[in-house]
Structures are given as structure tokens and as C-alpha cells.
Design a protein around this motif. Structure first.
Motif, PDB file in Angstrom:
ATOM      1  N   TYR A  82     -23.694  -2.814  81.451  1.00 26.17           N
ATOM      2  CA  TYR A  82     -22.954  -3.716  80.567  1.00 26.17           C
ATOM      3  C   TYR A  82     -22.571  -2.962  79.293  1.00 26.17           C
ATOM      4  O   TYR A  82     -23.199  -3.084  78.252  1.00 26.17           O
ATOM      5  CB  TYR A  82     -23.800  -4.940  80.242  1.00 26.17           C
ATOM      6  CG  TYR A  82     -23.028  -6.043  79.544  1.00 26.17           C
ATOM      7  CD1 TYR A  82     -21.983  -6.691  80.180  1.00 26.17           C
ATOM      8  CD2 TYR A  82     -23.357  -6.443  78.248  1.00 26.17           C
ATOM      9  CE1 TYR A  82     -21.278  -7.702  79.554  1.00 26.17           C
ATOM     10  CE2 TYR A  82     -22.666  -7.451  77.617  1.00 26.17           C
ATOM     11  CZ  TYR A  82     -21.618  -8.081  78.275  1.00 26.17           C
ATOM     12  OH  TYR A  82     -20.919  -9.081  77.637  1.00 26.17           O
ATOM     13  N   GLN A 176     -28.435 -16.324  75.505  1.00 25.71           N
ATOM     14  CA  GLN A 176     -28.020 -15.072  74.874  1.00 25.71           C
ATOM     15  C   GLN A 176     -28.809 -14.731  73.619  1.00 25.71           C
ATOM     16  O   GLN A 176     -29.090 -13.555  73.353  1.00 25.71           O
ATOM     17  CB  GLN A 176     -26.515 -15.118  74.520  1.00 25.71           C
ATOM     18  CG  GLN A 176     -25.588 -15.063  75.727  1.00 25.71           C
ATOM     19  CD  GLN A 176     -25.288 -16.432  76.278  1.00 25.71           C
ATOM     20  OE1 GLN A 176     -26.042 -17.384  76.041  1.00 25.71           O
ATOM     21  NE2 GLN A 176     -24.202 -16.559  77.012  1.00 25.71           N
ATOM     22  N   THR A 212     -29.514  -9.773  82.330  1.00 26.18           N
ATOM     23  CA  THR A 212     -30.081  -9.205  81.099  1.00 26.18           C
ATOM     24  C   THR A 212     -31.586  -9.007  81.254  1.00 26.18           C
ATOM     25  O   THR A 212     -32.046  -7.905  81.525  1.00 26.18           O
ATOM     26  CB  THR A 212     -29.766 -10.110  79.899  1.00 26.18           C
ATOM     27  OG1 THR A 212     -28.336 -10.283  79.823  1.00 26.18           O
ATOM     28  CG2 THR A 212     -30.239  -9.486  78.599  1.00 26.18           C
ATOM     29  N   THR A 240     -27.561  -5.046  81.955  1.00 24.00           N
ATOM     30  CA  THR A 240     -27.717  -4.569  80.577  1.00 24.00           C
ATOM     31  C   THR A 240     -28.800  -3.496  80.531  1.00 24.00           C
ATOM     32  O   THR A 240     -29.801  -3.575  81.242  1.00 24.00           O
ATOM     33  CB  THR A 240     -28.102  -5.705  79.622  1.00 24.00           C
ATOM     34  OG1 THR A 240     -29.346  -6.264  80.061  1.00 24.00           O
ATOM     35  CG2 THR A 240     -27.041  -6.788  79.604  1.00 24.00           C
TER      36      THR A 240
END
Length: 245
Positions: A82, A176, A212, A240
Motif C-alpha cells: 500500500y 482507520q 492493514t 500495508t
């Protein structure tokens, strides 16, 4: 007898038009919507954890987190890290409704998966499951990007997808801004199976845009495995890197 009316001017032939690269806006000289240069320079994920796909310095390793706390899913397949320009392309698809970008990325992911099926013995799943979006965010955004990716992957790979098997009955705080531990707590009880869900003995692949911490994927995979699924994999566009790396 000539029924077709005569027309001496140039005719638009869609199959002969020059495609424009969606990344650099230059002509691709092919039917693809990304040119060879841009595709080559994408941040391809190379050495990574064999389970969660976390970028690592060497191939064939399992990261410390997966060794200490093995996730419920079997493995993560992601073509890219990412980082630029993948992060920008995903963001524009996800938040600005730039659907052609999402379709392009899904097509490249499908090609990546098909290559893995053909050359590495990766087993295709019985069904693709998009990660469900919270109802509030679905109303705000108007679409679930994971469902769109699953639909395009299903079409490209001839693997069925089911958008109704996984439910998200409870609203949660957006992931997030949360750290790994808070993400796990945030997802407690967030997901459920449809009352008529057929799970026993089946191999599923969860579909999402970015992985993530893996908390969402782990929560969904655990739900499926507890219901009798044979295996759960994760297909996403990007992984990520570890914070600070």
C-alpha cells in the motif's frame, strides 16, 4: 440487394481505438487500460509473510505476530504494497467513485491470482465473500468497494461470489484511526452469518481492498471456521507495511 446505407466518412470502431492508461494518461498501445511501464513500476509485493503477507526482508518466513497469534485465515494474497501509486488509485476508487480504477485493479488482481492457481498450486476457493460494509458508511458512500471487487473477480475468474452470506448487523467505529488492539475490540460481535448460510466444508476467500492489521479478516475468518468452513483465504489489492518501516 443492398440494405446498408452508403456512408463515405470514417466509422468509429471501438475495437480499434487506442486505450489510455488510467495511471499516466498515455496511450497503452494495447487493449489494456494500464501501460506496460506503469504496470511494471507498481509497488509489487515481493518478500512477505507466508500467512498475512506483511512485507519482510526474506521470502519463506512467517512474521512474529502470526507465530504468536495465528490468524483464523489460511493466507493473504495481495499483489502490491500500500504505497504510491496504488494507495492513490485505491483511495480514488474507494472515496471518489472512480470505478474504472477499481475495475482495472481487480483485473490485475485476477491475473495475479490466476497465475498463482496455474503455477504455485494455490487452490481456487468455492466462493468469494466481500467484506460487508457498515450500513451507515454504505448509505454515505452509496456502494461497497469490496463487493464491486468481488463481482469483478468473480467475472474474471469464473468463481461465484455471495454478497448475502456475511452480515454486519452492528455499527462500529471506522477502523482507520484505531490501533491493532482497539481494532480487535471494535469488531467484537460486529459480524454474523445469514440464517440460511451454507458454510460447512466449504473453502471461502474474503475480498477487500486493503489489509492493514488483519483484524477484520481474522474476525470474519473465525466466524466462518467456527461454522464449519474448510478453509478461509483473503484476497485484497494491497498490504500495508509495518508502521515505521
Amino acid at each position: 440487394m443492398h440494405c446498408q446505407p452508403g456512408y463515405k466518412h470514417k466509422v468509429y470502431i471501438w475495437s480499434k481505438t487506442v486505450q489510455t492508461c488510467l495511471v499516466c494518461d498515455e496511450a497503452t498501445e494495447s487493449a489494456e487500460c494500464i501501460c506496460n511501464v506503469c504496470e511494471t513500476e507498481l509497488p509489487w509485493l515481493m518478500e512477505h509473510c507466508d500467512v498475512c503477507a506483511l512485507p519482510l526482508p526474506m521470502e519463506g518466513l512467517i512474521c512474529g505476530q502470526c507465530q504468536k497469534h495465528p490468524p483464523a485465515f489460511n493466507q493473504v494474497i495481495a499483489p502490491w504494497t500500500y504505497s504510491f501509486p496504488i494507495d492513490s488509485l485505491i483511495s480514488r476508487f474507494k472515496h471518489q467513485a472512480r470505478w474504472p480504477l477499481g475495475q482495472m485493479l481487480a483485473q490485475l488482481l485476477a491475473q495475479h491470482l490466476q497465475h498463482r492457481f496455474d503455477t504455485t498450486g494455490l487452490t481456487p476457493p468455492d466462493c468469494l465473500l466481500p467484506v460487508p460494509l457498515a450500513r451507515k458508511r454504505l448509505r454515505e458512500r452509496g456502494y461497497n468497494q469490496a463487493l464491486m471487487l468481488a463481482h469483478w473477480l468473480s467475472s474474471n475468474l469464473s468463481i461465484p461470489h455471495d454478497e448475502h452470506l456475511l452480515l454486519r448487523p452492528h455499527e462500529t467505529v471506522a477502523q482507520q484511526a484505531l490501533d491493532a488492539k482497539t481494532r480487535k475490540r471494535n469488531l467484537l460481535g460486529a459480524f454474523a452469518l445469514a440464517p440460511d448460510a451454507q458454510v460447512q466444508g466449504r473453502h471461502f476467500a474474503l475480498v477487500d481492498d486493503v489489509l492493514t492489521t488483519g483484524a477484520t479478516a481474522h474476525s470474519l475468518a473465525r466466524l466462518l471456521m467456527n461454522a464449519g468452513a474448510r478453509q478461509v483465504d483473503v484476497y485484497c489489492l494491497a498490504r500495508t507495511p509495518k508502521p515505521g518501516s
